[in-house]
Scaffold this motif. Structure first.
Motif, PDB file in Angstrom:
ATOM      1  N   HIS A 150      56.450  54.565  42.917  1.00  0.00           N
ATOM      2  CA  HIS A 150      55.465  55.281  43.127  1.00  0.00           C
ATOM      3  C   HIS A 150      54.753  55.531  41.724  1.00  0.00           C
ATOM      4  CE1 HIS A 150      54.714  56.048  47.136  1.00  0.00           C
ATOM      5  NE2 HIS A 150      55.843  56.779  47.418  1.00  0.00           N
ATOM      6  N   ALA A 151      53.435  55.436  41.409  1.00  0.00           N
ATOM      7  CA  ALA A 151      53.040  55.593  40.197  1.00  0.00           C
ATOM      8  C   ALA A 151      53.157  56.738  39.494  1.00  0.00           C
ATOM      9  CB  ALA A 151      51.455  55.260  40.239  1.00  0.00           C
ATOM     10  N   LYS A 158      60.287  59.326  35.729  1.00  0.00           N
ATOM     11  CA  LYS A 158      61.503  59.244  36.620  1.00  0.00           C
ATOM     12  C   LYS A 158      62.099  57.900  36.603  1.00  0.00           C
ATOM     13  CE  LYS A 158      60.634  63.741  38.286  1.00  0.00           C
ATOM     14  NZ  LYS A 158      61.836  64.651  38.253  1.00  0.00           N
ATOM     15  N   GLN A 159      63.480  57.739  36.959  1.00  0.00           N
ATOM     16  CA  GLN A 159      64.126  56.432  37.007  1.00  0.00           C
ATOM     17  C   GLN A 159      63.457  55.884  38.477  1.00  0.00           C
ATOM     18  OE1 GLN A 159      66.355  55.114  34.739  1.00  0.00           O
ATOM     19  NE2 GLN A 159      65.740  56.844  33.637  1.00  0.00           N
ATOM     20  N   SER A 160      62.987  54.644  37.972  1.00  0.00           N
ATOM     21  CA  SER A 160      62.540  53.829  39.146  1.00  0.00           C
ATOM     22  C   SER A 160      62.863  52.402  39.237  1.00  0.00           C
ATOM     23  CB  SER A 160      60.997  53.938  38.766  1.00  0.00           C
ATOM     24  OG  SER A 160      60.116  55.216  38.920  1.00  0.00           O
ATOM     25  N   ILE A 184      62.714  52.204  33.978  1.00  0.00           N
ATOM     26  CA  ILE A 184      62.416  51.052  34.928  1.00  0.00           C
ATOM     27  C   ILE A 184      63.730  50.110  35.040  1.00  0.00           C
ATOM     28  CG2 ILE A 184      60.940  49.308  35.838  1.00  0.00           C
ATOM     29  CD1 ILE A 184      59.616  51.954  36.158  1.00  0.00           C
ATOM     30  N   LYS A 185      64.083  49.643  36.281  1.00  0.00           N
ATOM     31  CA  LYS A 185      65.052  48.624  36.584  1.00  0.00           C
ATOM     32  C   LYS A 185      64.275  47.623  37.422  1.00  0.00           C
ATOM     33  CE  LYS A 185      69.546  47.287  38.425  1.00  0.00           C
ATOM     34  NZ  LYS A 185      70.690  47.625  38.762  1.00  0.00           N
ATOM     35  N   ALA A 186      64.281  46.395  36.793  1.00  0.00           N
ATOM     36  CA  ALA A 186      63.425  45.368  37.548  1.00  0.00           C
ATOM     37  C   ALA A 186      64.406  44.320  38.056  1.00  0.00           C
ATOM     38  CB  ALA A 186      62.365  44.682  36.728  1.00  0.00           C
ATOM     39  N   VAL A 187      64.319  44.008  39.483  1.00  0.00           N
ATOM     40  CA  VAL A 187      65.249  42.880  39.923  1.00  0.00           C
ATOM     41  C   VAL A 187      64.494  41.894  40.449  1.00  0.00           C
ATOM     42  CG1 VAL A 187      66.971  42.615  41.722  1.00  0.00           C
ATOM     43  CG2 VAL A 187      66.764  45.008  40.451  1.00  0.00           C
TER      44      VAL A 187
END
Length: 339
Positions: A150-151, A158-160, A184-187
């Motif tokens: 969430h934006a 917050k960890q997103s 931000i973790k991006a998968v």
């Protein structure tokens, strides 16, 4: 008017098309990395406000905008021209109109990234389909950004988690590396249509959860509703785009859960208002934000006329919003269909 690009050979330029909360959140995310951002905003007053005060006056106004990283544009063609990546972050109902000032030539040799969690009304196209059909963008040059995220939590650092989907896994991995940062973790993911349809449908489910909450149904019912919703999403996605996928992964189940339960979910908020007796028009006016699920449920309902998938939750939400069935009646019937 700005004519000089900030891009350097070592810093890729990324254009962001849109000025809402998710576009603003993406500006914040990308500002953490070694990229140059070319941000297009339709509203000239908002643009001037950001230029002067380094804040978006309309959305996530606590987020500082770094003028050394972010270049503002009122001309979309100019913003896109100097970019290697173009992120589209406009509500689905307005994407076609907004992009009408661009042509296929404007997108040549660029990677298009859809951050839209909706479907194009009337045409019932996913954003990836719009880019392919109308702008001749090759699937290997298209990525999709999905949640769960969430934006508002991005604004709070917050960890997103984000999912970056592309038919070209290397393309997804490259963009995931660009957008990842300390919070931000991006998968990467190759299931473009599954990820995109799941992102569309979770908004419909959030509407149903909100409606039920507005009708004073409790947590017990919502748990059953969400678990049945996951089965409904599975039936639809596997029928329309069958492939190997793990629907319990974050891009699918995770995105559904955060949208169905979060206080920041505008679709849940919209549904809650409908359940409490608001008309569609009055709820839209009071929110002053787009609930993608309102448009999505009509499109998914119409698409499913071809496939005939069992979708009782989607049908109930469609009946409430478009056939003016009383929420209490529609949800009352739905509860006997859930297992």
């Amino acid at each position: 008017m700005v004519t000089q690009s900030l891009s350097t050979p070592h810093k890729p330029a990324i254009a962001i098309i849109g000025a809402g909360s998710w576009a603003t959140a993406l500006v914040k995310i990308l500002s953490e990395g070694a990229v140059d951002i070319r941000w297009w905003l339709r509203n000239q007053e908002s643009l001037e406000h950001i230029r002067r005060y380094q804040r978006n006056p309309d959305y996530l106004s606590d987020v500082p905008i770094n003028p050394e990283k972010v270049q503002l544009f009122a001309d979309m063609k100019e913003a896109v021209q100097g970019a290697q990546y173009v992120i589209i972050a406009i509500p689905a109902a307005f994407v076609q109109d907004a992009l009408s000032q661009l042509s296929a030539a404007d997108f040549k040799d660029k990677v298009l990234v859809s951050a839209v969690k909706g479907i194009v009304p009337q045409k019932n196209w996913l954003i990836t389909e719009l880019l392919e059909y109308e702008y001749q963008v090759k699937p290997a040059h298209i990525c999709v950004i999905a949640g769960p995220c969430h934006a508002e939590e991005v604004a709070l650092e917050k960890q997103s988690y984000l999912t970056i989907a592309s038919e070209d896994l290397a393309q997804a991995e490259n963009f995931a590396q660009l957008i990842a940062n300390r919070f931000i973790k991006a998968v990467p993911n190759q299931d473009v249509y599954g990820v995109e349809y799941s992102a569309v449908m979770k908004n419909i489910i959030a509407l149903a959860c909100g409606i039920a909450h507005g009708l004073n149904y409790g947590d017990n019912f919502q748990a059953v509703l969400v678990s049945n919703a996951m089965q409904e999403i599975r039936r639809f996605v596997e029928t329309t785009y069958p492939c190997e996928r793990d629907l319990y992964a974050s891009a699918y189940l995770g995105d559904l859960l955060v949208t169905a339960y979060s206080q920041f979910s505008r679709n849940r908020t919209f549904g809650n208002m409908i359940g409490r007796g608001y008309t569609v028009k009055s709820a839209q006016m009071e929110m002053n934000m787009i609930a993608e699920g309102y448009y999505a449920v009509k499109s998914i309902y119409e698409i499913n006329q071809k496939f005939g998938v069992d979708m009782p939750i989607t049908k109930a939400v469609y009946q409430i919003l478009y056939e003016k069935v009383t929420p209490g009646v529609a949800i009352g019937k739905l509860r006997w269909l859930l297992a």
